[in-house]
Design a protein around this motif. Structure first.
Motif, short mmCIF file in Angstrom:
data_model
loop_
_atom_site.label_atom_id
_atom_site.label_comp_id
_atom_site.label_asym_id
_atom_site.label_seq_id
_atom_site.Cartn_x
_atom_site.Cartn_y
_atom_site.Cartn_z
N VAL A 51 7.17 19.82 -19.78
CA VAL A 51 6.26 19.36 -18.73
C VAL A 51 5.61 18.04 -19.16
O VAL A 51 5.24 17.85 -20.31
N GLN A 52 5.53 17.14 -18.19
CA GLN A 52 4.78 15.91 -18.43
C GLN A 52 3.98 15.55 -17.18
O GLN A 52 4.28 16.00 -16.08
N HIS A 53 2.93 14.77 -17.39
CA HIS A 53 2.14 14.25 -16.28
C HIS A 53 2.28 12.74 -16.29
O HIS A 53 1.51 12.02 -16.94
N GLY A 54 3.30 12.27 -15.62
CA GLY A 54 3.58 10.84 -15.64
C GLY A 54 2.66 10.01 -14.79
O GLY A 54 2.70 8.78 -14.83
N GLY A 55 1.85 10.67 -13.97
CA GLY A 55 0.90 9.94 -13.13
C GLY A 55 1.45 9.52 -11.80
O GLY A 55 0.74 8.94 -10.99
N GLY A 56 2.73 9.84 -11.54
CA GLY A 56 3.32 9.37 -10.29
C GLY A 56 3.56 10.45 -9.26
O GLY A 56 4.11 10.17 -8.20
N MET A 57 3.16 11.69 -9.56
CA MET A 57 3.48 12.80 -8.67
C MET A 57 2.29 13.18 -7.80
O MET A 57 1.15 13.28 -8.27
N SER A 58 2.57 13.42 -6.53
CA SER A 58 1.55 13.95 -5.63
C SER A 58 1.54 15.47 -5.74
O SER A 58 2.49 16.08 -6.26
N PHE A 88 12.75 16.34 -18.56
CA PHE A 88 11.33 16.64 -18.36
C PHE A 88 11.08 17.13 -16.95
O PHE A 88 11.92 16.94 -16.04
N ILE A 89 9.94 17.75 -16.78
CA ILE A 89 9.46 18.19 -15.46
C ILE A 89 8.16 17.44 -15.21
O ILE A 89 7.13 17.73 -15.82
N ASP A 90 8.21 16.45 -14.36
CA ASP A 90 7.02 15.66 -14.06
C ASP A 90 6.29 16.32 -12.90
O ASP A 90 6.88 16.55 -11.83
N MET A 91 5.02 16.62 -13.09
CA MET A 91 4.26 17.30 -12.05
C MET A 91 2.79 16.91 -12.13
O MET A 91 2.32 16.43 -13.16
#
Length: 913
Positions: free
Chosen positions: A665-672, A633-636
């Motif tokens: 693509v995922q939005h894991g909630g941990g990326m700035s 995945f690509i967390d962004m």
């Protein structure tokens, strides 16, 4: 002399054998019980001081990974004309390797050959490999994949202490009043140690946990404070802390004066500390930074844990020393509950360091650039030569292979085409290399595709020897399974080649003789001032086979004065520099070498996920481990995704100056903002194009040679496909017309996530493609299908004797039916009518339940099950979830996710009120 012993069972019996986990550097004790042709039973060893019986989910699932599917079981040579590999006798394979290396050495010199080894090797394997290269070939061209994860710690320790020494132990994590976790998702990467910290915090709520990490990870769920610093600014932060401690007179002046040197230069490098300026440089809230500085200043018992987020950097060694500086200035070292602590990534990274497995080291913590040390080792080995200068470090080694300076390389137990940065360069290098030898347990890997010789090695469960964990604890790894096929121990293969090359000194009859030589070298002349070092196994010399077999876990140094090992070091203030002092190191802050720009505006960070390991050759076999995260995945951050024109759930391409890869693509909630994260595990054997090493920046730390895995400038763009889908099949599907795919191991089936660019004209086109992919050529086969042309949906199921054989689901959009309930149908001997209807509807009917993606892999508990229990039973804590569903009750690594689900479920409830 007495030796610590534990009762063990014979590896040949069906009784339980005590051994050591082969994953991270925690070094957990494992009890393995063979069950004939069935999977062995695996449990934690309650007597092992690293884990006291607890295992993480990867350790618990070890029984699923020891099967022989995909194993390399015979030596093989590549045919020069056809390119095919064919089996040969061991004698022939050994001859090709020995003669090839000898010829190249004779024609081009010893530096024209190299070994590239692994933290997966046991200490005894490592020892004979290092002895062969440095003492007999006469070159230091032996490096290890541990270069990629902990060499910055080695360099930092040596600069500060004069020797590669970890001064603390696991108990110190529980004794500390403040644990600082820097660049470490400990909850996922070292879960047993994290649970020890969490359990102690439950007992002592006043204990504080601070996490310093650009990402908000599972570890942060348990933290009192999270500092999301800008990638690459660790030195700014700890230089700021050093200056703060000095400015507010919270130093241990007596300790600094009596036992250290270099403080003034280190302080000068902080360049006029200013809290606001440091906060801006690190992109941290100034009040939160001040809170951390004050907490560190007023807390005596502080352990600062650091891992790959610190090490894997072009400034990794300076990061390590900036941390150590803060412990030295406060005197918080050598006493219970305090000190800097490097968590190693691999099971025997420390053992490799002990025997000189790195290209710039000698065995037994002796120095390659010290003539007296070289003479000592050569005399002890009675070897014909000794390497006189450092060899090529990992990245430089593969550059030299591509340039033709290194013409033969022997790769042992590692997969550099996947794990090295700039992976395409590694491919080019091996493709041009005159002789590539690979010792491995798996036949098909990305690296083995380039090998001229494949040598079958023993795997975990079959190997016998020792490993050393992150706290200097030596543990026995014992065989409990027979050697499969013609596989041999790595140490034996190396000795066979060495003898065939005409070298004496490799007539070891068994593994305990190697350990004894290793121990004797550690003690040799270790009482002399200029040669003395902390690493000393004098108390373990002279063991016979029985005593070696029964050796209990023990921490070095082991001497007559410390016959039961040594818990922690530096309590006597004895450091290993010539002046007897610890050295402050000036660490002027500097940013990563390659900065973002308009073409590559985002920063790529890489790392592990909870339930996978390295390049998945072991964990990829486990259906249990595949249930948590099945795809790369690509967390962004959502705003970055919007700017890049990609949406959550869609495929995207990540590109750098060195290469590219594709993932979802995922939005894991941990990326700035400005950062993306991609895991390291996926490779060309399990995915079409998810090898993140191809993207990673190859710049290295100038001191340690460790690559910059945490800061690569990248761009993200949409990866265009016409359809999305997945298939579950008992057989391997044919993927020739598939643009994107990922293979995920299931129980009694294999799942493939799919996407493609082929345009389907209608049901006949869909049917022909699906039947060809699933290799269904019987026109009378039981074939169920459903199509909705307006929605762009197609589903098909192949049934044999009322049992599901395969299914495929396609859609023009990435939104597809849940996979979890479908997987349960493969456990049935026959489908009922509701199952058939559900397959065509794309959802369970009646009694079928979709448990959702796996959260707790230990007990197989899904997200939907957990959220339903939270809603219906009003569960408020992770402990209540455990009591109700067992989730989180084993290794605890999913507890942060359970806490997150409690919050998310409550927020969802409130939004509907």
């Amino acid at each position: 002399m007495s030796f610590p012993v534990i009762p063990i069972s014979s590896p040949a019996s069906s009784s339980t054998v005590k051994t050591t986990c082969p994953y991270c550097g925690v070094g957990c004790g494992v009890k393995a019980t063979p069950r004939g042709h069935a999977q062995p039973d695996i449990a934690g060893d309650e007597t092992h001081p690293s884990n006291f019986g607890r295992l993480c989910v990867k350790g618990s699932a070890l029984g699923e990974t020891v099967g022989l599917d995909g194993r390399l079981l015979q030596p093989k040579l590549r045919d020069k004309e056809s390119g095919a590999m064919h089996a040969v006798p061991w004698s022939d394979a050994i001859g090709v390797v020995a003669n090839g290396f000898k010829r190249i050495i004779d024609e081009h010199g010893p530096d024209a050959v190299a070994l590239y080894v692994s933290g997966q090797l046991l200490t005894e394997d490592y020892y004979v490999a290092n002895k062969l290269m440095k003492g007999y070939v006469g070159s230091a061209n032996i490096d290890t994949n541990s270069r990629l994860c902990m060499s910055s710690s080695v360099a930092g320790h040596k600069r500060a202490f004069g020797e590669d020494i970890v001064p603390v132990n696991y108990e110190d994590l529980e004794l500390a009043d403040l644990v600082v976790l820097v660049g470490s998702n400990t909850a996922w990467c070292h879960p047993i140690l994290f649970q020890r910290i969490v359990k102690m915090k439950e007992k002592r709520p006043e204990m504080k946990i601070v996490v310093i990490d650009p990402r908000y990870t599972a570890t942060c769920e348990m933290a009192d404070l999270h500092l999301p610093l800008k990638s690459g600014t660790d030195v700014h932060l700890f230089n700021g802390l050093l200056a703060f401690l000095a400015e507010h007179d919270t130093t241990d002046a007596a300790f600094v004066d009596a036992h250290t040197s270099g403080f003034d230069a280190a302080l000068a490098a902080t360049d006029g500390f200013d809290l606001a300026q440091t906060a801006r440089a690190c992109k941290i809230d100034a009040h939160e930074l001040l809170e951390f500085y004050r907490l560190f200043a007023r807390t005596e018992r502080v352990v600062t844990v650091y891992s790959q987020g610190v090490n894997q950097s072009s400034a990794g060694t300076d990061k390590v020393n900036s941390i150590i500086n803060c412990h030295l200035v406060t005197g918080r070292i050598g006493k219970p509950g305090m000190g800097p602590f490097s968590f190693t990534g691999q099971p025997n990274a420390m053992g490799g360091r002990e025997v000189g497995g790195l290209a710039n080291m000698l065995a037994a913590h002796l120095e390659l650039d010290n003539a007296e040390h070289r003479e000592l080792v050569q005399t002890f080995w009675e070897s014909p030569s000794i390497a006189t200068r450092p060899g090529l470090k990992a990245v430089d080694l593969f550059n030299a292979i591509e340039a033709g300076r290194v013409k033969a390389v022997w790769i042992m137990g590692t997969n550099p085409v996947v794990s090295l940065p700039d992976g395409e360069q590694a491919k080019r290098a091996l493709d041009r290399c005159e002789l590539v030898v690979s010792s491995d347990i798996i036949e098909r890997t990305d690296t083995n595709a380039f090998a001229h010789v494949l040598l079958p090695a023993l795997g975990w469960g079959e190997k016998d020897g020792t490993v050393t964990n992150s706290e200097r604890r030596i543990s026995r790894q014992r065989a409990f399974l027979p050697a499969p096929g013609e596989a041999r121990a790595d140490w034996r293969i190396i000795c066979d080649v060495a003898r065939r090359m005409g070298y004496a000194g490799f007539d070891f009859r068994n593994v305990h003789e190697i350990f004894d030589e290793h121990a004797r070298l550690s003690a040799h002349r270790n009482d002399e001032d200029r040669i003395a070092r902390a690493f000393n196994l004098d108390g373990l010399t002279g063991m016979d086979s029985a005593r070696y077999d029964a050796l209990a876990p023990i921490q070095w140094p082991v001497t007559d004065a410390a016959a039961n090992g040594t818990e922690r070091l530096f309590g006597d203030h004895r450091y290993r520099h010539a002046d007897g002092r610890a050295h402050f190191i000036a660490t002027p802050p500097r940013l990563p070498v390659n900065a973002i720009d308009d073409d590559y505006p985002l920063v790529l960070n890489t790392g592990r996920v909870r339930d996978q390991w390295h390049t998945m050759t072991r964990t990829g076999k486990s259906a249990k481990l595949a249930g948590h995260i099945g795809e790369a995945f690509i967390d962004m951050h959502p705003q970055d995704a919007l700017a890049c024109g990609v949406r959550e759930g869609e495929l995207a391409r990540v590109s750098s100056r060195w290469g590219s890869m594709v993932a979802r693509v995922q939005h894991g909630g941990g990326m700035s903002r400005g950062s993306v994260f991609v895991p390291i595990h996926w490779n060309d054997q399990v995915a079409s194009d998810a090898r993140v090493g191809a993207v990673v920046n190859p710049v290295v730390d100038p001191v340690s040679g460790e690559p910059e895995f945490k800061h690569t400038p990248v761009a993200v763009e949409k990866f265009h496909v016409s359809w999305h889908g997945f298939a579950l099949s008992r057989a391997t599907p044919l993927l020739d017309d598939v643009t994107y795919w990922t293979r995920i191991q299931g129980a009694q089936f294999v799942r493939y996530e799919l996407a493609g660019r082929k345009h389907f004209e209608g049901s006949d086109d869909h049917r022909a493609w699906a039947r060809a992919m699933l290799d269904v050529d019987d026109p009378h086969a039981d074939w169920l299908e459903y199509e909705d042309r307006s929605a762009g949906v197609y589903r098909a199921v192949h049934v044999v004797n009322d049992r599901i054989e395969a299914c495929v689901f396609l859609s023009e959009r990435p939104e597809l039916p849940a996979r979890t309930w479908l997987s349960t149908l493969f456990a049935k001997d026959e489908l009922d009518e509701e199952d058939r209807i559900g397959l065509l509807l794309g959802q369970p009917v009646g009694k079928g339940v979709d448990t959702g993606p796996t959260v707790c892999s230990c007990f197989g508990v899904g997200r939907n099950t957990i959220c339903s229990a939270i809603r219906e039973q009003g569960l408020k804590t992770a402990a209540e979830i455990t009591s109700c569903l067992k989730a989180g009750g084993n290794c605890g690594s999913c507890v942060p996710e359970l806490k997150k689900l409690i919050v998310e479920t409550e927020m969802a409830r409130l939004s509907t009120v």
